[in-house]
Design an enzyme around this catalytic site. Sequence first.
Site, PDB file in Angstrom:
ATOM      1  N   SER A 210      21.706  25.029  13.327  1.00 42.80           N
ATOM      2  CA  SER A 210      22.980  25.680  13.038  1.00 42.80           C
ATOM      3  C   SER A 210      23.217  25.747  11.533  1.00 42.80           C
ATOM      4  CB  SER A 210      24.117  24.934  13.740  1.00 42.80           C
ATOM      5  OG  SER A 210      25.305  25.691  13.719  1.00 42.80           O
ATOM      6  N   ASN A 211      24.438  26.010  11.113  1.00 45.84           N
ATOM      7  CA  ASN A 211      24.771  26.066   9.685  1.00 45.84           C
ATOM      8  C   ASN A 211      26.184  25.547   9.473  1.00 45.84           C
ATOM      9  OD1 ASN A 211      26.731  28.419   9.771  1.00 45.84           O
ATOM     10  ND2 ASN A 211      24.906  29.373  10.656  1.00 45.84           N
TER      11      ASN A 211
END
Length: 230
Positions: free
Chosen positions: A36-37
């Site tokens: 993810s980020n």
Amino acid sequence: AETEALFHLNRTLVGRRVAVTAGPTREALDPVRFLSNHSSGKMGFALAAAAQRAGAEVTLIAGPVNLPTPEGVRRVDVVSALEMRDAAERAADHCDIFIAAAAVADYRPQAVAQQKIKKKADRGEETLALVKNPDIVAGIAARTDSRPFTVGFAAETEKVIEHAQDKLTRKNLDMIIANDVSAADSGFNSDRNTVTIIDSSGCETLPPTLKTELADQLIAMIAARAPAQE
Ligand code: C5P
């Protein structure tokens, strides 16, 4: 009466339907891990709230974030890029304006392991096979039928205008909002943002603004540019 007049002055999206994507996506590796980020979703949520204040009927397609649903907004929660794509395509079928503020993961693991991937005692290196995720906003902007006025974002660290202009063309967007995420007190996880709005007619840089205020300004600019309903 003055407040009343101001209220009506800003109701630029009455009768219009707006869809907004926001937040990160999570790409599962196995039942306990994901890629993810750091996207907080703040900008997308602020835009959804601003569009609602302007009188629009708003659908907010949200990745996993820790934010309350803006009042009067229909929220659709998703996890992965493929789920976000499906929800966005459904929303785009009956919306006038599509705003892509999500930080969609560019790639996802090629395969999702059914069981937790075990650490291998004899291997100091591991390689992960990834496949490209669909470009959600480009898919919607490529439509010939029921194509909404399509707005994208470009978070850049260098040659901001040049890269954003390239994205505007490549993804066939009507407007792109570019920001320099390397600038201090701007971009990811910040409450402020410094943006440049680019469309076919040129570009305009706004001064550093709180994301909540910026959202109202951007919605006003989008409302002014999006073609009026027939
Ligand atoms: O290409 P890049 O990711 O920088 O483009 C950013 C813009 O494209 C944002 O508006 C983002 O929401 C959108 N996007 C998307 N689907 C992707 C990747 C980006 O809708 N898979």
